[in-house]
Design an enzyme around this catalytic site. Structure first.
Site, PDB file in Angstrom:
ATOM      1  N   VAL A   1      -6.354  21.175  10.496  1.00 40.34           N
ATOM      2  CA  VAL A   1      -7.467  22.882  10.376  1.00 40.34           C
ATOM      3  C   VAL A   1      -9.073  23.170   9.823  1.00 40.34           C
ATOM      4  O   VAL A   1      -8.544  21.894   8.592  1.00 40.34           O
ATOM      5  CB  VAL A   1      -6.721  23.638   9.748  1.00 40.34           C
ATOM      6  CG1 VAL A   1      -7.784  25.277   9.862  1.00 40.34           C
ATOM      7  CG2 VAL A   1      -5.446  24.247  10.618  1.00 40.34           C
TER       8      VAL A   1
ATOM      9  N   GLU B   1       0.295  20.411   9.822  1.00 41.63           N
ATOM     10  CA  GLU B   1      -0.132  19.223   9.098  1.00 41.63           C
ATOM     11  C   GLU B   1      -0.611  18.023   9.464  1.00 41.63           C
ATOM     12  O   GLU B   1      -0.646  17.773  10.754  1.00 41.63           O
ATOM     13  CB  GLU B   1       1.689  18.757   8.988  1.00 41.63           C
ATOM     14  CG  GLU B   1       1.923  17.514   7.967  1.00 41.63           C
ATOM     15  CD  GLU B   1       1.099  17.690   7.121  1.00 41.63           C
ATOM     16  OE1 GLU B   1       0.703  16.154   6.828  1.00 41.63           O
ATOM     17  OE2 GLU B   1       0.606  18.459   6.279  1.00 41.63           O
TER      18      GLU B   1
ATOM     19  N   SER C   1       2.465  14.914  -0.977  1.00 45.12           N
ATOM     20  CA  SER C   1       2.299  13.966  -2.312  1.00 45.12           C
ATOM     21  C   SER C   1       4.130  14.165  -2.814  1.00 45.12           C
ATOM     22  O   SER C   1       4.356  13.357  -3.172  1.00 45.12           O
ATOM     23  CB  SER C   1       1.736  14.254  -2.663  1.00 45.12           C
ATOM     24  OG  SER C   1       0.097  14.363  -2.697  1.00 45.12           O
TER      25      SER C   1
ATOM     26  N   HIS D   1      -3.257  13.991 -10.338  1.00 47.32           N
ATOM     27  CA  HIS D   1      -3.069  15.306 -10.253  1.00 47.32           C
ATOM     28  C   HIS D   1      -4.158  15.882 -10.121  1.00 47.32           C
ATOM     29  O   HIS D   1      -4.988  16.388 -11.678  1.00 47.32           O
ATOM     30  CB  HIS D   1      -2.066  14.969 -12.165  1.00 47.32           C
ATOM     31  CG  HIS D   1      -0.882  14.526 -11.943  1.00 47.32           C
ATOM     32  ND1 HIS D   1       0.027  14.361 -12.953  1.00 47.32           N
ATOM     33  CD2 HIS D   1      -0.399  13.891 -11.303  1.00 47.32           C
ATOM     34  CE1 HIS D   1       0.743  14.055 -13.031  1.00 47.32           C
ATOM     35  NE2 HIS D   1       1.025  13.679 -11.208  1.00 47.32           N
TER      36      HIS D   1
ATOM     37  N   VAL E   1       1.325  12.845   4.878  1.00 45.50           N
ATOM     38  CA  VAL E   1       2.311  13.218   6.349  1.00 45.50           C
ATOM     39  C   VAL E   1       3.393  14.705   5.221  1.00 45.50           C
ATOM     40  O   VAL E   1       2.817  14.968   4.756  1.00 45.50           O
ATOM     41  CB  VAL E   1       3.395  12.298   4.751  1.00 45.50           C
ATOM     42  CG1 VAL E   1       3.298  12.212   3.730  1.00 45.50           C
ATOM     43  CG2 VAL E   1       4.419  11.693   5.705  1.00 45.50           C
TER      44      VAL E   1
ATOM     45  N   LEU F   1       3.942  20.038  -0.325  1.00 42.93           N
ATOM     46  CA  LEU F   1       4.657  21.175  -1.642  1.00 42.93           C
ATOM     47  C   LEU F   1       4.716  22.378  -1.620  1.00 42.93           C
ATOM     48  O   LEU F   1       6.062  22.989  -0.736  1.00 42.93           O
ATOM     49  CB  LEU F   1       4.741  20.536  -2.952  1.00 42.93           C
ATOM     50  CG  LEU F   1       5.496  20.878  -3.973  1.00 42.93           C
ATOM     51  CD1 LEU F   1       4.558  19.841  -5.427  1.00 42.93           C
ATOM     52  CD2 LEU F   1       5.350  22.063  -4.030  1.00 42.93           C
TER      53      LEU F   1
END
Length: 612
Positions: free
Chosen positions: A270, A68, A121, A549, A117, A47
């Site tokens: 990373v 990523e 999320s 969360h 991915v 995000l």
């Protein structure tokens, strides 16, 4: 001819812009991105990572690289169709972080979901879209130490993510509404109320309306026009991050309209940052690895490194880089570079239980339910004044216990944070519990997914070794503070009252069947029975689930308080490292996290570009 070619090229460019084409460059080999002087390296394509990288790349002269670990699954129906929610759980597209054995549930473990991915999320979540109370955004300024963090500022940045689609006539007739000032009109995400014809169970039928009436009558909570305008105590149909074409609106939508100065390296993680020897430290490169078996590779940074790997991964990158508490690093065989004992601490995660209501009412359709009620402390507790007194009397004990366990840096700081949060819900009426009305779950019934939004318990996440492919030691420390259980029991008792009201309506006469009064008796003295059911200690069911969360593990607050980043998202002790993800939120907010994190990421991008 050259003039015609230029005209055709211009027309093609305009058409591409109108259709949201992207020119971002994708790579799968690390050698493709070596040898470039990257102005920005963004660690994580979830995000916040995609928001920040999109905005940074709007400066055409800047070269931006996103790294990523996951893959690009935008054409995967298990991703873009929200009706397939859960299909990728426990697959390689889900980090499926496993907790340490939790004593409160008999040393069983839990999993916290996170998208591995492109889109993070937001590519696997349930797509609910709401925001917290105004008072909760305002209190961030007190904790962070900068009054730029307030509702007015963050609301403007949250709006920037949206191209909000107002409800049409059919949706309005079904009960959808909105407040114009609470939404944006030209952002990358198409946010709105999902089409009724494609998702019948989201609006049609009597169930959502009966639930709404029950909330009004039983909890004395109002029906709201919009849960995104700073007043979210009440019940309403809630927008979703699903387009009117029934497509998931994940953060990868930010890639539309990007230019070729934005590069994305997929399938690599990373593992750590490479530092200069001077003080404060400067990150000159990141170490990248595709698999545990392959040798690590160095990618050089010519400017800022932005960590956006999430609340459970970002602390590990820092710790493997020598940033954190000395005792944690020593145990993992890592030499300390920057002393920041707050790294990995202050973890907050919510727990959820689902109650079920049997009904002879059609619950067919596709897509998530989207009727949400948020209750405050006075709607849950008939003795709220005594609850307030009890809480204040035990803050010392609870905070000192969490400090002794190693989950927070300073008990005194935690107490102050609790007092800010308590002021928001005791004095300002902010919600403490979410009651998410669920159609078709539990199976063949209706349910209320319920969680205490503002847990007092704190846990931690740390590396166990320098191996980036080894799972972290993840201890949410569920229900370590007893008031969390008190709130969860009160919330489920409120659900029972809602079901009792609903069971008087045609089609709902069968009433509550999960847990049911055989499992939890209908008596005044049933606290222990509720607690056993919540924890799964009664031999039936598996107890609570995780809401996934997690926040707080690299909290934004003063360094002396145990903070990891300052109010400009900069890592303490470093010249060019920023953190922009859920790890920086020092306290939970009474909402699903997506919209809030989009706002924080937009805010951070402006700060990094010096446009605040």
């Amino acid at each position: 001819m050259s003039g015609l070619l230029r005209l055709f090229a211009l027309c093609a460019t305009l058409l591409l812009a109108l259709h949201g084409a992207e020119a971002a460059q994708f790579h799968w080999n690390v050698t493709d991105v070596q040898g470039t002087a990257w102005d920005y390296i963004v660690v994580g394509g979830g995000l916040t990572g995609l928001v920040v990288s999109r905005r940074l790349a709007e400066d055409d002269d800047k070269k931006v690289l996103v790294i990523e670990p996951g893959s690009d699954e935008r054409k995967n129906p298990d991703i873009y169709q929200v009706s397939k929610y859960g299909a990728v759980f426990d697959t390689p597209l889900d980090w499926a972080f496993k907790t340490t054995p939790q004593a409160v549930i008999g040393n069983h473990t839990r999993k916290i979901r996170a998208g591995r991915v492109l889109g993070g999320s937001t590519a696997i979540n349930g797509a609910a879209w709401n925001r917290a109370a105004k008072s909760q955004y305002d209190l961030l300024g007190d904790i962070v130490g900068d009054d730029h963090f307030n509702f007015t500022t963050l609301q403007s940045y949250m709006n920037r993510a949206e191209s909000f689609v107002p409800p049409n006539a059919a949706q309005r007739e079904a009960g959808a509404d909105y407040v114009r000032s609470a939404h944006g009109t030209d952002g990358p995400l198409s946010i709105g109320f999902s089409p009724i014809q494609l998702a019948k169970r989201m609006f049609t039928g009597p169930a959502p309306h009966v639930f709404t009436q029950a909330v009004n009558a039983v909890l004395h909570a109002p029906t709201l026009r919009d849960q995104c305008d700073g007043n979210n105590t009440g019940v309403a149909f809630t927008p979703t991050s699903i387009s009117q074409q029934n497509m998931r609106q994940a953060s990868y939508m930010y890639l539309k309209g990007t230019h070729d100065n934005l590069h994305i390296l997929l399938g690599h993680r990373v593992t750590k940052l490479i530092w200069t020897d001077d003080t404060p430290r400067t990150a000159t490169a990141v170490q990248v690895q595709k698999t545990a078996e392959e040798k690590p590779t160095i990618v050089h940074a010519n400017g800022d490194v932005v960590l956006a790997a999430g609340a459970l991964n970002t602390p590990g990158i820092l710790e493997r880089s020598g940033v954190g508490a000395k005792d944690v690093l020593h145990k993992a065989g890592i030499q300390q570079v920057i002393h920041l004992p707050g790294v990995g601490k202050n973890l907050q995660e919510q727990t959820m239980n689902t109650m079920g209501l049997k009904a002879d009412v059609n619950y067919t359709g596709a897509g998530p339910s989207n009727t949400i009620a948020n209750s405050n402390v006075y709607q849950l507790f008939p003795n709220a004044t005594q609850v307030k007194k009890y809480m204040y009397e035990h803050l010392d004990e609870w905070s000192e216990q969490l400090q002794a366990q190693g989950h927070v840096v300073h008990a005194s700081t935690l107490q102050q944070h609790w007092k800010y949060v308590m002021h928001s819900f005791l004095e300002k009426g902010a919600p403490v519990t979410e009651h998410f009305f669920d159609t078709g779950f539990p199976a063949n019934s209706y349910g209320i997914d319920t969680w205490f939004l503002l847990p007092f318990s704190r846990g931690s996440v740390h590396v166990a070794s320098s191996d980036a492919f080894a799972p972290p030691t993840l201890d949410p420390n569920y229900f370590a503070v007893p008031i969390d259980m008190d709130f969860q029991v009160a919330s489920l008792r409120a659900n029972r009252r809602l079901f009792r009201y609903m069971s008087k309506r045609p089609g709902f006469e069968q009433g509550e069947h999960i847990p049911g009064t055989d499992m939890v008796p209908e008596t005044d003295n049933n606290y222990d029975a509720w607690r056993s059911w919540i924890l799964g200690l009664n031999g039936k069911g598996h107890g609570f689930g995780t809401v996934s969360h997690p926040i707080g593990t690299c909290s934004m607050m003063p360094r002396a308080d145990g903070g990891v980043v300052g109010p400009r998202f900069s890592l303490y002790g470093a010249t060019n490292v920023r953190i922009v993800d859920a790890s920086i939120l020092p306290v939970q907010v009474s909402a699903h996290l997506s919209s809030t994190l989009y706002g924080l990421a937009e805010f951070a991008a402006d700060m990094i570009r010096d446009r605040d």
